[in-house]
Design a protein around this motif. Structure first.
Motif, short mmCIF file in Angstrom:
data_model
loop_
_atom_site.label_atom_id
_atom_site.label_comp_id
_atom_site.label_asym_id
_atom_site.label_seq_id
_atom_site.Cartn_x
_atom_site.Cartn_y
_atom_site.Cartn_z
N ASN A 41 100.65 50.32 36.61
CA ASN A 41 100.59 48.91 36.98
C ASN A 41 100.18 48.05 35.79
O ASN A 41 100.68 46.93 35.61
CB ASN A 41 99.60 48.71 38.13
N ARG A 73 103.20 47.70 33.57
CA ARG A 73 104.18 46.82 34.22
C ARG A 73 103.77 45.36 34.10
O ARG A 73 104.61 44.47 33.96
CB ARG A 73 104.33 47.21 35.70
N TYR A 74 102.48 45.11 34.18
CA TYR A 74 102.00 43.73 34.08
C TYR A 74 102.09 43.21 32.64
O TYR A 74 102.57 42.11 32.39
CB TYR A 74 100.56 43.64 34.58
N ASN A 75 101.62 44.02 31.67
CA ASN A 75 101.52 43.55 30.30
C ASN A 75 102.83 43.62 29.54
O ASN A 75 102.92 43.05 28.44
CB ASN A 75 100.45 44.37 29.55
N ILE A 76 103.82 44.31 30.08
CA ILE A 76 105.10 44.38 29.38
C ILE A 76 105.85 43.06 29.49
O ILE A 76 106.79 42.81 28.73
CB ILE A 76 105.94 45.55 29.95
N ASP A 77 105.42 42.21 30.41
CA ASP A 77 106.02 40.89 30.57
C ASP A 77 105.27 39.89 29.70
O ASP A 77 104.09 39.62 29.95
CB ASP A 77 105.96 40.46 32.04
N PRO A 78 105.89 39.34 28.67
CA PRO A 78 105.18 38.41 27.77
C PRO A 78 104.62 37.19 28.49
O PRO A 78 103.62 36.62 28.05
CB PRO A 78 106.25 38.01 26.75
N GLN A 79 105.23 36.78 29.59
CA GLN A 79 104.73 35.62 30.32
C GLN A 79 103.36 35.91 30.94
O GLN A 79 102.53 35.01 31.07
CB GLN A 79 105.73 35.22 31.41
N ASN A 80 103.15 37.15 31.35
CA ASN A 80 101.84 37.50 31.92
C ASN A 80 100.75 37.51 30.85
O ASN A 80 99.66 36.97 31.05
CB ASN A 80 101.92 38.88 32.59
N THR A 81 101.03 38.12 29.71
CA THR A 81 100.03 38.15 28.64
C THR A 81 99.79 36.76 28.06
O THR A 81 98.69 36.47 27.58
CB THR A 81 100.46 39.10 27.52
N GLN A 99 99.43 34.11 29.68
CA GLN A 99 98.45 33.41 30.51
C GLN A 99 97.04 33.59 29.97
O GLN A 99 96.15 32.77 30.26
CB GLN A 99 98.52 33.92 31.95
#
Length: 681
Positions: A318, A321-329, A331
């Motif tokens: 998880n 999966r979360y940190n692989i998205d640059p938009q999440n990091t 934030q």
């Protein structure tokens, strides 16, 4: 004879040994002082806040990372490192209270005790460095002193960061692999020597003798396989970035002996398979523990064998999966790709960090010039430590969110490779005879020869400054303020509701207030009725909000509570905590409101404190002398008073210095309604 030799060695290294042990004692004492500095919210909210809430049944903030629908943090490592020690503290509190009438359930104990566990764990790094130095026969004294004097160990080493645990696990993994490399190299050398003799032997008797000698050599190919696999699993579940740090280290364990007569590519593949198999038990344990904690799996499901794939959660998966998205990091903050190498490494390791970067650049340049003879051997300890620094650094630099604490596991490799510079000094640029123009430019740009005493002196000075800044000054008033509220405000039963507004400071851990949880279901022993406690403490965190907007927010809170006081006789207290550097801004916001109803009075100021969100104003004269109620300002207020002609330059300088110093604080204000004959107590 041997005894005399040993005594001479001890006497020769006595100063370094004494220095190390003094610094080690200082490391422990800094925990008890304690360090009020608050480095980052993750210091509390990824471990201690959740565990303290679970163990003591306190009001606490459970961050989104522990959301049961999509948890990205494993609970196992915080459970063993924080919750079990807190459980032990809870146990001994009963006896201390009974025999000595002392209650250990205080904010101080909640701050210090987990840090004491972490600082004891930090000595794993010292032990690993010492064992690596001994196994490879290099000078350990200056390296141990460099380790013990680094603010990374003195400050970060005692904090409940997952990065601190990651640093310890990487250190142990480095020692195991480095020690295994020495053992394997010895066995392989002997095996190759005996194999050569065996091939050259002419008689059967001699061949049999050499064969028996070769067969009697100890096994080395799979040494420490289970231990390495377990550490890797623990590291990944503690923080999945451990993949970046552990990968180059494990690769050197797999690479041992490759290219020799007795080790082939088949051994490399068999070692990989052995690691995978050895990791299965700990992997299953972590998955089951996380699944039980987050409610995906229950003991009743196991009892009736009603278990499916949906009953398990893999928190590192998880996390990825979360940190692989640059938009999440993004934030959490977007940083340039070069921040780690140009800012964070020099910040954490100052002189040694800069030297390590230049040293690696020199190695790259030599490689490009085909100067292979001056490069470290592929299976040497130098190559291992270099890879342990720059392979994870390269991967972490690809992530758009970068913080210095992410690089803590680089501590031992950097100190091992370059700590001798603190003793021997730094040599200026040495010509590589590859390109005259490049050699000329580098000789002008790179530093000249620097003596070891100078390097060591600057190392100590920089680390002392950073220890004070991160350990005591940065956000240093937050814990003191929470302790004040807990001991002086929340203990009064006649106050129904307490409201605390914070601005321009980090998030405040609710567990420090020691408020019983309002979510816990209680039972009335007389009636058997189930109930929950009513919420009586409310926290409003407004970050870096503009002071005028902050005033409007407080006015809304005050109006609501005044209405509840008039209709339901619900008593309340409203407090505001804000850096003292914003004292004038706060007073002016009250003045601009043109309101004669709302007033504020300073309760206490906590020193030292520095919020980078509200840096001190060095050009303002005596802002701390402003009275906190702007409607009581008169001509005596020193902000508006003209300097008299007979004021000396010394007096003015002292006042200016005092005004600057007093801005390094965190002020606690009582907000109330102005009533006739009413004063704030």
């Amino acid at each position: 004879m041997q005894l005399k030799k040993y005594i001479k060695i001890i006497q020769r290294n006595d100063k370094s040994i004494r220095t190390y042990f003094v610094l080690a004692i200082v490391r422990v004492l800094l925990v008890f002082i304690p360090q009020f500095g608050y480095i980052h919210p993750d210091e509390f909210f990824q471990s201690m806040e959740v565990m303290a809430g679970d163990e003591y049944g306190l009001e606490h903030t459970r961050t989104w990372e522990f959301n049961t629908t999509f948890p990205i943090r494993s609970i196992v490592v915080p459970y063993f490192c924080v919750k079990i020690p807190l459980n032990f503290l809870k146990f001994i509190t009963l006896y201390v209270r009974y025999y000595f009438q002392i209650d250990l359930r205080t904010s101080y104990a909640l701050l210090v005790f987990p840090r004491l566990i972490m600082v004891l764990f930090s000595f794993v790094n010292d032990w690993s460095l010492f064992r690596i130095c001994k196994s490879h026969g290099v000078n350990y004294e200056i390296r141990m002193v460099a380790m013990a004097s680094s603010f990374v160990i003195l400050v970060f080493g005692s904090r409940t960061f997952s990065n601190t645990i990651e640093m310890g696990l990487c250190s142990v993994l480095l020692y195991i692999v480095a020690d295994t490399m020495v053992h394997s190299n010895t066995v392989i050398f002997q095996a190759d020597f005996l194999q050569t003799k065996y091939d050259a032997a002419e008689t059967t008797v001699e061949k049999v003798k050499l064969y028996k000698m070769k067969s009697s050599l100890p096994n080395h190919s799979f040494n420490n396989c289970w231990l390495i696999a377990t550490i890797c699993v623990v590291g990944v579940f503690n923080r999945p970035t451990f993949l970046f740090f552990g990968m180059p280290i494990v690769f050197f364990w797999l690479l041992r002996g490759m290219g020799t007569k007795t080790v082939s590519f088949m051994d490399f593949n068999l070692r990989i398979c052995a690691l995978v198999v050895s990791a299965i038990p700990s992997l299953i344990f972590f998955i089951i523990m996380d699944s039980l904690y987050f409610g995906y799996l229950s003991l009743s499901d196991i009892h009736v064998m009603d278990v499916g794939i949906d009953n398990f959660v893999v928190t590192p998966l998880n996390f990825i999966r979360y940190n692989i998205d640059p938009q999440n990091t993004a934030q959490h903050g977007v940083h340039p790709k070069y921040l780690h190498i140009l800012v964070n490494i020099p910040l954490l390791y100052n002189i040694l960090g800069v030297v390590s970067i230049f040293s690696f650049g020199s190695m790259i340049y030599r490689f490009c010039c085909a100067d292979y003879k001056n490069l470290p051997r592929a299976q040497s300890i130098i190559a291992l430590m270099t890879a342990a620094i720059f392979v994870p650094l390269g991967f972490l630099s690809l992530i758009n969110h970068q913080e210095p604490r992410f690089l803590l596991p680089l501590t031992i490799p950097i100190i091992f490779l370059h700590a001798t510079k603190l003793q021997n000094g730094i040599r200026g640029y040495q010509s590589m005879n590859c390109n005259r123009i490049v050699d000329f430019i580098c000789s002008k740009l790179f530093f000249k020869n620097i003596a070891g005493a100078t390097v060591l002196r600057h190392w100590y000075i920089i680390n002392i400054i950073l220890t004070f800044f991160f350990g005591f000054l940065h956000q240093g008033g937050v814990f003191q303020m929470a302790n004040q509220i807990s001991n002086s405000v929340l203990v009064h039963d006649n106050v129904t509701h307490v409201h605390l507004v914070t601005s321009h400071i980090y998030n405040v851990p609710l567990s420090f207030f020691f408020i019983p949880s309002t979510k816990t279901i209680l039972t009335n022993h007389e009636t058997g009725q189930k109930y929950r406690r009513n919420k009586r403490f409310f926290l409003y965190e407004y970050g870096g909000m503009d002071v005028d907007e902050l005033y409007r927010k407080m006015k809304i809170i005050l109006d609501y509570n005044e209405m509840k006081l008039a209709t339901a006789n619900q008593k309340y207290q409203l407090y505001l905590t804000i850096p003292t550097s914003l004292t004038e801004d706060l007073s002016l916001a009250f003045w601009r409101s043109n309101s004669t109803v709302m007033k504020h009075e300073r309760v206490k100021v906590f020193y030292p404190h520095l919020s980078t969100e509200a840096l001190p104003k060095f050009s303002i004269k005596h802002p701390t002398e402003i009275k906190t109620d702007v409607f009581d300002l008169d001509e005596k207020c020193s902000l508006y008073e003209k300097e008299s002609s007979d004021d000396s330059m010394v007096s003015i300088a002292i006042k200016q210095f005092s005004s600057i110093v007093h801005q390094f604080g965190l002020a606690l204000y009582r907000i109330d309604v102005r009533r006739k004959g009413h004063s704030i107590k």
